[in-house]
Design a protein around this motif. Structure first.
Motif, mmCIF file in Angstrom:
data_model
loop_
_atom_site.group_PDB
_atom_site.id
_atom_site.type_symbol
_atom_site.label_atom_id
_atom_site.label_comp_id
_atom_site.label_asym_id
_atom_site.label_seq_id
_atom_site.Cartn_x
_atom_site.Cartn_y
_atom_site.Cartn_z
ATOM 1 N N MET A 147 -10.280 0.636 4.772
ATOM 2 C CA MET A 147 -10.615 -0.394 3.787
ATOM 3 C C MET A 147 -12.117 -0.366 3.455
ATOM 4 O O MET A 147 -12.501 -0.423 2.278
ATOM 5 C CB MET A 147 -10.224 -1.775 4.305
ATOM 6 C CG MET A 147 -8.731 -1.975 4.517
ATOM 7 S SD MET A 147 -7.778 -1.951 2.978
ATOM 8 C CE MET A 147 -8.287 -3.500 2.235
ATOM 9 N N GLY A 162 0.773 -1.236 0.000
ATOM 10 C CA GLY A 162 0.000 0.000 0.000
ATOM 11 C C GLY A 162 0.799 1.278 0.000
ATOM 12 O O GLY A 162 0.223 2.364 -0.101
ATOM 13 N N GLU A 199 3.099 5.128 -3.338
ATOM 14 C CA GLU A 199 3.104 3.685 -3.562
ATOM 15 C C GLU A 199 3.786 3.433 -4.893
ATOM 16 O O GLU A 199 3.744 4.260 -5.799
ATOM 17 C CB GLU A 199 1.694 3.116 -3.545
ATOM 18 C CG GLU A 199 0.753 3.667 -4.612
ATOM 19 C CD GLU A 199 0.895 2.984 -5.958
ATOM 20 O OE1 GLU A 199 1.176 1.774 -6.014
ATOM 21 O OE2 GLU A 199 0.703 3.684 -6.974
ATOM 22 N N ALA A 233 -2.318 -2.968 -1.054
ATOM 23 C CA ALA A 233 -2.761 -1.990 -2.044
ATOM 24 C C ALA A 233 -4.149 -2.414 -2.507
ATOM 25 O O ALA A 233 -4.285 -3.241 -3.406
ATOM 26 C CB ALA A 233 -1.800 -1.936 -3.230
ATOM 27 N N TRP A 234 -5.180 -1.867 -1.882
ATOM 28 C CA TRP A 234 -6.556 -2.255 -2.217
ATOM 29 C C TRP A 234 -6.909 -1.905 -3.670
ATOM 30 O O TRP A 234 -7.881 -2.388 -4.221
ATOM 31 C CB TRP A 234 -7.553 -1.604 -1.257
ATOM 32 C CG TRP A 234 -7.261 -0.171 -0.901
ATOM 33 C CD1 TRP A 234 -6.588 0.277 0.200
ATOM 34 C CD2 TRP A 234 -7.626 1.002 -1.650
ATOM 35 N NE1 TRP A 234 -6.507 1.651 0.182
ATOM 36 C CE2 TRP A 234 -7.134 2.120 -0.933
ATOM 37 C CE3 TRP A 234 -8.305 1.211 -2.849
ATOM 38 C CZ2 TRP A 234 -7.308 3.433 -1.381
ATOM 39 C CZ3 TRP A 234 -8.478 2.516 -3.315
ATOM 40 C CH2 TRP A 234 -7.989 3.598 -2.582
ATOM 41 N N TRP A 235 -6.096 -1.075 -4.253
ATOM 42 C CA TRP A 235 -6.322 -0.657 -5.648
ATOM 43 C C TRP A 235 -5.552 -1.518 -6.652
ATOM 44 O O TRP A 235 -5.749 -1.382 -7.865
ATOM 45 C CB TRP A 235 -5.906 0.808 -5.827
ATOM 46 C CG TRP A 235 -4.488 1.080 -5.401
ATOM 47 C CD1 TRP A 235 -3.366 1.065 -6.183
ATOM 48 C CD2 TRP A 235 -4.039 1.399 -4.085
ATOM 49 N NE1 TRP A 235 -2.246 1.352 -5.447
ATOM 50 C CE2 TRP A 235 -2.635 1.566 -4.133
ATOM 51 C CE3 TRP A 235 -4.679 1.585 -2.851
ATOM 52 C CZ2 TRP A 235 -1.861 1.883 -3.026
ATOM 53 C CZ3 TRP A 235 -3.901 1.900 -1.754
ATOM 54 C CH2 TRP A 235 -2.526 2.048 -1.838
ATOM 55 N N PHE A 263 -3.616 -1.210 6.618
ATOM 56 C CA PHE A 263 -4.558 -0.101 6.578
ATOM 57 C C PHE A 263 -5.670 -0.376 7.586
ATOM 58 O O PHE A 263 -6.149 -1.510 7.695
ATOM 59 C CB PHE A 263 -5.162 0.038 5.182
ATOM 60 C CG PHE A 263 -4.289 0.771 4.200
ATOM 61 C CD1 PHE A 263 -3.919 2.093 4.432
ATOM 62 C CD2 PHE A 263 -3.833 0.145 3.058
ATOM 63 C CE1 PHE A 263 -3.116 2.781 3.534
ATOM 64 C CE2 PHE A 263 -3.032 0.815 2.154
ATOM 65 C CZ PHE A 263 -2.660 2.140 2.386
ATOM 66 N N TYR A 303 2.628 0.555 4.455
ATOM 67 C CA TYR A 303 1.267 0.043 4.608
ATOM 68 C C TYR A 303 0.930 -1.065 3.604
ATOM 69 O O TYR A 303 1.555 -1.183 2.555
ATOM 70 C CB TYR A 303 0.260 1.195 4.473
ATOM 71 C CG TYR A 303 0.088 1.933 5.780
ATOM 72 C CD1 TYR A 303 -0.897 1.559 6.694
ATOM 73 C CD2 TYR A 303 0.951 2.970 6.128
ATOM 74 C CE1 TYR A 303 -1.039 2.210 7.913
ATOM 75 C CE2 TYR A 303 0.823 3.637 7.341
ATOM 76 C CZ TYR A 303 -0.175 3.247 8.233
ATOM 77 O OH TYR A 303 -0.307 3.881 9.446
ATOM 78 N N TYR A 304 -0.046 -1.858 3.988
ATOM 79 C CA TYR A 304 -0.540 -2.946 3.136
ATOM 80 C C TYR A 304 -2.009 -3.195 3.452
ATOM 81 O O TYR A 304 -2.468 -2.845 4.532
ATOM 82 C CB TYR A 304 0.287 -4.224 3.369
ATOM 83 C CG TYR A 304 0.193 -4.796 4.778
ATOM 84 C CD1 TYR A 304 -0.781 -5.743 5.116
ATOM 85 C CD2 TYR A 304 1.075 -4.389 5.787
ATOM 86 C CE1 TYR A 304 -0.869 -6.261 6.397
ATOM 87 C CE2 TYR A 304 0.991 -4.897 7.065
ATOM 88 C CZ TYR A 304 0.019 -5.827 7.365
ATOM 89 O OH TYR A 304 -0.058 -6.343 8.649
#
Length: 359
Positions: A304, A156, A212, A235-237, A299, A232-233
């Motif tokens: 999220m 992320g 990112e 990467a929801w995208w 995250f 962070y983790y």
């Protein structure tokens, strides 16, 4: 056969040989140029184009050569689609979502927030309707695409300060690739679309608050951990972002059938090779980053949940106003639902168990 007959036959053979010889010797090598959107320092993602070029040359016996040019050599990182469309170069290697500004549908060809993982993306492309639908869309830009790599699910990103809740997203100047910036913007953030080779300087100077890129192996090379400690983790995208080879349609059509088959085979080889490299190299790089002081953080749940909610709203809005998006996304969403049902009982359950074990 008498001597005269032998000479006559030899003469005919000689004439035929002489007539055929120029066709063999006159066969010229096809030379293309490929523009990459990535810097040479990234041997995984930039290296994908070099792997592709090497395979094309080897499969063609040296008769088809493609020179690879890093971002900025022939054109800017984000200028490659225009370059291929206009025929300035025959091909490029890039991430489709960089070009969502032309049409949001580009993003579906790579990754959209809460989309498909890498295996699911390949399944949609090769066995679902993905490749067919995206090629119909790219035809509007004089382009034919070939899947040419996947990074797998990404991290992320690197943040100068902790993100403890959705409130911390407001005002955040975040370098985030392509279409996902639309979601960040809706949440009050300030998305920045910066080429990979320029991110470190922006992060170091404080021009941006977070950035990112891909994952541990590439991120370590770019040195982000030196200027932003919080990693962070997930990467929801980018659950499974696909990298593509874009080929100028006219240049492709001019190829003999053998070379068209070579393009397809070489891109397929690259597609598998790239993710294998990332999967093999990321674990050790992550260990080294953590040992060097990187602070891993998931995250927060509210981040999220809110980003998922906003993403679905954006997709509904786009389906109402962009017919290109609606056509492709409708099929994509149905495929995603079926894949999640299947993975829920197999991959996800197996992975959760294995990751809980002490091996």
């Amino acid at each position: 056969m008498d001597r005269r007959s032998i000479l006559q036959n030899a003469g005919i053979a000689g004439i035929l040989a002489a007539a055929a010889a120029p066709a063999v010797h006159a066969q010229t090598t096809i030379r293309w140029r490929l523009a990459s959107s990535f810097p040479k320092s990234l041997d995984t993602i930039y290296g994908g184009a070099e792997v592709f070029s090497q395979q094309v040359k080897a499969m063609s016996g040296g008769k088809f050569e493609i020179s690879v040019h890093a971002a900025g050599e022939l054109m800017p990182a984000f200028g490659v689609v225009d370059g291929v469309q206009q025929g300035t170069v025959e091909a490029c290697h890039t991430v489709p979502f960089y070009f969502f500004g032309k049409d949001e549908t580009f993003a579906i060809g790579a990754a959209i927030p809460f989309g498909l993982n890498s295996r699911q993306m390949s399944a949609w492309m090769f066995e679902g309707n993905g490749l067919k639908l995206m090629r119909e869309f790219y035809a509007k830009y004089n382009i034919i695409n070939f899947p040419g790599g996947n990074t797998g699910a990404q991290m992320g990103g690197w943040f100068r300060k902790e993100v403890k809740s959705v409130a911390d997203m407001k005002g955040l100047k975040f370098r985030i690739g392509g279409f996902a910036g639309r979601i960040v913007e809706r949440m009050g953030g300030v998305p920045q679309n910066i080429p990979g080779g320029e991110i470190y300087q922006a992060l170091e100077k404080g021009t941006i608050d977070a950035a990112e890129w891909v994952g541990p192996y590439d991120d370590q090379k770019l040195g982000f951990h030196k200027v932003a400690p919080f990693y962070y983790y997930p990467a929801w995208w980018e659950g499974g972002p696909q990298i593509d080879f874009y080929v100028n349609q006219k240049a492709y059509n001019a190829l003999p059938g053998e070379f068209k088959a070579i393009i397809e085979a070489a891109s397929g080889y690259t597609h598998v090779d790239m993710q294998a490299k990332y999967d093999a190299r990321n674990p050790n790089a992550l260990k080294q980053l953590v040992a060097g002081g990187a602070k891993l953080r998931p995250f927060p749940n509210d981040v999220m949940a809110e980003t998922f909610k906003v993403a679905m709203q954006v997709y509904d809005e786009l389906s109402a106003k962009n017919p290109n998006w609606k056509k492709v996304y409708t099929d994509f969403a149905k495929f995603r639902a079926d894949q999640n049902l299947w993975f829920r009982f197999t991959e996800a359950t197996f992975d959760r168990f294995m990751q809980a074990q002490k091996l």
